[in-house]
Scaffold this motif. Structure first.
Motif, short mmCIF file in Angstrom:
data_model
loop_
_atom_site.label_atom_id
_atom_site.label_comp_id
_atom_site.label_asym_id
_atom_site.label_seq_id
_atom_site.Cartn_x
_atom_site.Cartn_y
_atom_site.Cartn_z
N GLU A 172 0.69 33.47 34.34
CA GLU A 172 1.81 32.31 33.94
C GLU A 172 1.05 30.89 33.63
O GLU A 172 0.22 30.51 34.41
CB GLU A 172 2.80 32.26 35.08
N PHE A 173 1.44 30.30 32.69
CA PHE A 173 1.19 28.97 32.34
C PHE A 173 2.36 28.29 31.93
O PHE A 173 3.26 28.64 31.23
CB PHE A 173 0.29 28.90 31.09
N GLY A 174 2.31 27.28 33.15
CA GLY A 174 3.94 26.39 33.03
C GLY A 174 5.08 27.48 33.15
O GLY A 174 6.19 27.31 32.28
N ASN A 175 4.91 28.56 34.02
CA ASN A 175 6.30 29.33 34.35
C ASN A 175 6.52 30.20 33.24
O ASN A 175 7.79 30.88 33.21
CB ASN A 175 7.44 28.53 34.44
N LYS A 176 5.69 30.59 32.41
CA LYS A 176 5.66 31.40 31.02
C LYS A 176 4.77 32.31 31.04
O LYS A 176 3.54 31.86 31.25
CB LYS A 176 6.18 30.75 29.82
N ASP A 177 5.02 33.52 30.85
CA ASP A 177 4.03 34.49 30.59
C ASP A 177 3.18 34.00 29.33
O ASP A 177 3.54 33.55 28.35
CB ASP A 177 4.55 35.90 30.13
N VAL A 178 1.68 33.72 29.67
CA VAL A 178 0.85 33.01 28.75
C VAL A 178 0.78 33.97 27.27
O VAL A 178 0.45 33.22 26.28
CB VAL A 178 -0.58 32.83 29.29
N ARG A 179 1.21 35.27 27.42
CA ARG A 179 1.10 35.96 26.08
C ARG A 179 2.30 35.86 25.20
O ARG A 179 2.22 36.03 24.10
CB ARG A 179 1.21 37.51 26.67
N ASN A 180 3.40 34.98 25.81
CA ASN A 180 4.52 34.53 25.10
C ASN A 180 4.44 32.95 24.51
O ASN A 180 5.33 32.79 23.87
CB ASN A 180 5.80 34.98 25.82
N ILE A 181 3.34 32.41 24.93
CA ILE A 181 3.17 30.94 24.61
C ILE A 181 2.50 31.27 23.16
O ILE A 181 1.58 31.78 22.81
CB ILE A 181 2.55 30.11 25.62
N HIS A 182 2.85 30.00 22.27
CA HIS A 182 2.23 29.90 21.11
C HIS A 182 0.81 29.58 21.16
O HIS A 182 0.42 28.65 21.70
CB HIS A 182 2.81 28.70 20.64
N LYS A 183 0.03 30.33 20.84
CA LYS A 183 -1.61 30.69 20.86
C LYS A 183 -2.25 29.04 20.61
O LYS A 183 -2.84 28.82 21.59
CB LYS A 183 -2.15 31.67 20.06
N PRO A 184 -1.92 28.29 19.79
CA PRO A 184 -2.75 27.31 19.60
C PRO A 184 -2.28 26.14 20.56
O PRO A 184 -3.10 25.45 20.98
CB PRO A 184 -2.46 26.67 17.96
N PHE A 185 -1.04 26.44 20.96
CA PHE A 185 -0.57 25.39 22.02
C PHE A 185 -1.21 25.48 23.23
O PHE A 185 -1.75 24.61 24.05
CB PHE A 185 0.89 25.56 22.23
N VAL A 186 -1.65 26.95 23.61
CA VAL A 186 -2.48 27.47 24.89
C VAL A 186 -3.85 26.63 24.80
O VAL A 186 -4.28 26.03 25.56
CB VAL A 186 -2.53 28.75 24.99
N TYR A 187 -4.42 26.82 23.57
CA TYR A 187 -5.74 26.35 23.47
C TYR A 187 -5.80 24.86 23.56
O TYR A 187 -6.75 24.31 23.88
CB TYR A 187 -6.39 26.91 22.09
N SER A 188 -4.87 24.28 23.07
CA SER A 188 -4.81 22.96 23.12
C SER A 188 -4.46 22.05 24.40
O SER A 188 -4.96 21.10 24.90
CB SER A 188 -3.70 22.26 22.05
N SER A 189 -3.85 22.97 25.31
CA SER A 189 -3.31 22.47 26.58
C SER A 189 -4.60 22.78 27.82
O SER A 189 -4.73 21.79 28.57
CB SER A 189 -2.18 23.43 26.96
N ILE A 190 -5.32 23.99 27.34
CA ILE A 190 -6.31 24.16 28.35
C ILE A 190 -7.81 24.02 27.84
O ILE A 190 -8.23 24.71 26.84
CB ILE A 190 -6.24 26.01 28.93
N ARG A 191 -8.32 22.97 28.25
CA ARG A 191 -9.36 22.43 27.60
C ARG A 191 -10.52 23.46 27.89
O ARG A 191 -10.50 23.86 29.18
CB ARG A 191 -9.78 21.11 28.06
N TYR A 192 -11.32 23.60 26.99
CA TYR A 192 -12.38 24.66 27.44
C TYR A 192 -13.65 24.19 27.10
O TYR A 192 -13.90 23.68 25.73
CB TYR A 192 -12.02 25.95 26.51
N TYR A 193 -14.48 24.37 28.01
CA TYR A 193 -15.95 23.61 27.94
C TYR A 193 -16.92 25.23 27.90
O TYR A 193 -17.02 25.66 29.09
CB TYR A 193 -16.46 22.79 28.88
N SER A 194 -16.94 25.66 26.68
CA SER A 194 -17.73 26.94 26.56
C SER A 194 -19.29 27.03 26.62
O SER A 194 -19.77 26.01 26.23
CB SER A 194 -17.22 27.70 25.39
N GLN A 195 -19.75 28.17 27.20
CA GLN A 195 -21.27 28.23 27.20
C GLN A 195 -21.74 28.50 25.49
O GLN A 195 -23.03 28.42 25.22
CB GLN A 195 -21.83 29.51 27.92
N GLU A 196 -20.78 29.06 24.70
CA GLU A 196 -21.13 29.16 23.39
C GLU A 196 -20.85 27.85 22.96
O GLU A 196 -19.62 27.45 22.51
CB GLU A 196 -20.20 30.31 22.77
N MET A 197 -21.64 27.23 22.32
CA MET A 197 -21.56 25.93 21.64
C MET A 197 -21.27 25.83 20.34
O MET A 197 -22.24 26.24 19.49
CB MET A 197 -22.85 24.91 21.90
#
Length: 649
Positions: A384-409
């Motif tokens: 769940e992300f924000g009380n919603k199943d993350v699979r049902n959340i608009h994907k770009p909104f998930v990526y915008s909301s959860i900041r990701y510092y990846s090992q792949e630069m």
């Protein structure tokens, strides 16, 4: 018929509203061209008969001339309209395939790499659009016109229609066999193109390793063999096509020769007028036109199916329309397995602080991240992300909301500012907060307006500005073929769900704007000023590994919102001194935020995490602070001892 209907639906739904008018024009043009094609030979016959009888009228010559000029002009107009349709469809498919990359998972990129997808993006879209280079309306009308031509010629002689019917039977047999061979081999060749291109790209990118460590000739031959295999299939496909086409031309010439000889005997005996013979010769290309048309249609249906299968999974699908109600992430009873081996087993985790994930390689840490982003679905349980199943959340909104510092630069061949801001607009802090406040107020009005809308919904009750705002929230562009229907679904979704306006506004606003003072501080603290305005090179080839790392870190730190974060193996290319310095900066910027830190470097976990979770064989086996876990003398303590030992070495 079903195949043809699917093709028409696919193409027509992707033509812009403005361009659809061109389809109607093509129908009109095709109708006029084919009517003139059947009439012109009749004019020819009448003119010849009039000349023989010495009563030729100038009006007849004038009409014939105007008709000939008209049909020539129509063919030019037809070509231009078809080119317009081709360019439009090609652009729309490419735009849609490009759009889908940021909105849904992509098997081709995951399995074959970006090079293979790029080949398909341009190659497959062009091949499908090429189908519009032919005027199918003209083909269909031409079939009807050819029947009229046969009926008219039958009044003058039965020899011509009988020869045509016999040649049709033979030609159709050839078309069926050669097209089957062509499509089979062409399909195999295209599959090898997808396999070969990434390997060639890999060969080019890894040329230093090949030159230094490999047998160059042997590695080159691996590529050459793929070339040979690919080209062999293309050769077979081409030979089948050439044989089919040349056989059809040969049969036409044989039929024409036989007709000419038989007609001469008939003219000599007085059974066929010379003018009728000349008129029938003019009908000759018309009656064979359906052969070319049917061959083209049959071939193109097969081509469409082949190329469509390649892009079908990557065409835009209906987006998920949920929005998170807050910034909390919760993993509930999640299990996941690869190849019947359970990687994660009944995992429960709430991200309400800074959590460090520690474990041996292959223990499922990356799998957990993919489940959090909704990129893979657990076999059991849910995230769940924000009380919603993350699979049902608009994907770009998930990526915008959860900041990701990846090992792949990921680095763009642009200057430092673009690489950090991705083209956003910089505002002073006061301007940023004021503009955000206004945006939030506007979003609140939109949500309030939607929630008070009565059934049946009427989009005319929404201002154009509000409609654009909805499209912006869900990243809806003109590539979505049912854009208006999607708008109705979004409005229904907003009406029925709780929306955290402040959180949504923060996320959306951070997509377009950044705080100038914050940007300048980050650049200064990370010592990136020296990169200046110069381009950083493709994949950052013009800068060092450490600089790439710091550029990506700056991008990670810049957004001004309270979403959670994920830090995955940071500082992979930094020396010990730089790592310590940047670790302090990172710690300062995330001090009031929640998220996950994954690292094999225990000093990073110790410094950043409020709580450390140790995973072994897919299960949480330890949980606590650094000092608590050291005292436990279990797996974490062993990992820590090995880390200290390696660091001392």
């Amino acid at each position: 018929m079903k195949k043809i209907k699917n093709i028409i639906n696919f193409i027509y739904s992707r033509l812009g509203n403005k361009i659809k008018g061109s389809v109607f024009l093509i129908i009109i043009v095709s109708l006029i061209a084919n009517i003139l094609a059947i009439i012109l030979p009749l004019f020819q016959k009448n003119i010849i008969d009039a000349i023989v009888k010495s009563n030729l009228e100038n009006g007849l010559i004038f009409i014939f001339l105007i008709s000939g000029l008209t049909i020539s002009l129509i063919y030019i107009i037809e070509s231009l309209l078809l080119e317009k349709l081709f360019r439009n469809l090609k652009g729309r498919i490419q735009y849609e395939l490009l759009t889908s990359i940021t909105r849904q998972s992509n098997k081709i990129i995951d399995q074959r790499g970006p090079g293979a997808y790029m080949t398909g993006l341009f190659g497959n879209s062009e091949q499908i659009a090429m189908l519009l280079k032919k005027n199918y309306f003209s083909m269909i009308i031409g079939i009807i016109v050819s029947l009229f031509a046969l009926i008219i010629s039958a009044k003058w002689t039965l020899t011509f229609p009988l020869l045509i019917v016999g040649s049709y039977i033979l030609i159709f047999s050839i078309i069926k066999i050669t097209n089957k061979i062509h499509i089979s081999n062409f399909n195999k060749a295209r599959e090898l193109v997808f396999e070969t291109n990434p390997k060639v790209l890999e060969f080019i990118e890894n040329k230093r390793s090949i030159s230094g460590y490999g047998n160059i000739l042997k590695l080159e031959n691996r590529i050459y063999k793929l070339f040979e295999e690919r080209d062999n299939y293309f050769k077979k496909a081409s030979y089948a096509s050439i044989f089919g086409n040349s056989s059809i031309v040969a049969i036409k010439n044989i039929v024409l020769t036989i007709f000419f000889i038989l007609s001469m005997f008939q003219i000599q005996k007085g059974n066929l007028e010379l003018s009728a013979f000349i008129a029938i010769l003019s009908y000759f290309p018309i009656v064979f036109k359906p052969i070319d048309s049917i061959q083209e249609i049959y071939s193109n249906i097969n081509k469409f199916e082949m190329f469509y299968k390649r892009i079908e999974d990557n065409l835009l699908k209906k987006p998920k329309l949920d929005l998170p109600e807050n910034n909390k992430i919760k993993i509930s009873n999640c299990s996941f397995s690869y190849s019947n081996t359970e990687i994660i087993e009944n995992l429960n985790l709430e991200i309400n602080k800074k959590i460090g994930l520690v474990g041996l390689s292959g223990e499922g840490k990356s799998t957990i991240l993919k489940m959090i982003f909704g990129e893979i679905s657990p076999l059991r349980g849910y995230v769940e992300f924000g009380n919603k199943d993350v699979r049902n959340i608009h994907k770009p909104f998930v990526y915008s909301s959860i900041r990701y510092y990846s090992q792949e630069m990921e680095i763009f061949d642009e200057d430092l500012n673009f690489n950090v801001t991705l083209g956003k607009i910089g505002l002073s802090k006061n301007e940023y907060m004021e503009k955000l406040k206004n945006y939030e107020a506007q979003l609140f009005k939109l949500i309030k307006k939607i929630k008070t809308m009565k059934e049946p919904l009427n989009l005319k009750n929404l201002d154009y500005e509000y409609i654009n705002m909805i499209y912006e929230i869900f990243n809806i562009n003109d590539c979505y073929v049912e854009k208006e229907n999607l708008l109705y679904e979004i409005i229904e979704k907003i009406k029925d769900n709780k929306i955290n306006v402040s959180f949504v506004a923060e996320i959306l606003f951070s997509r377009d704007y950044y705080i100038l003072e914050k940007y300048e501080n980050i650049i200064k603290e990370l010592e990136l000023e020296k990169l200046g305005n110069r381009k950083l090179g493709q994949r950052g080839k013009k800068i060092s590994g450490g600089e790439k790392n710091r550029v990506c870190m700056a991008r990670f730190l810049l957004p001004e919102h309270n979403g959670p974060f994920i830090i995955d193996e940071p500082f992979t290319s930094l020396d010990a001194i730089s790592e310590e310095k940047n670790l302090k900066i990172l710690k300062e910027y995330i001090k009031n935020k929640n998220g996950i830190i994954i690292s094999h470097k225990i000093n990073i976990i110790k410094e950043l995490a409020d709580e450390i979770i140790v995973i072994d064989k897919g299960k949480i086996i330890e949980k606590g602070t650094h000092n608590e876990l050291i005292q436990n003398q279990k797996l974490y303590s062993k990992i820590h001892k090995n880390f200290v030992k390696m660091k001392n070495v």
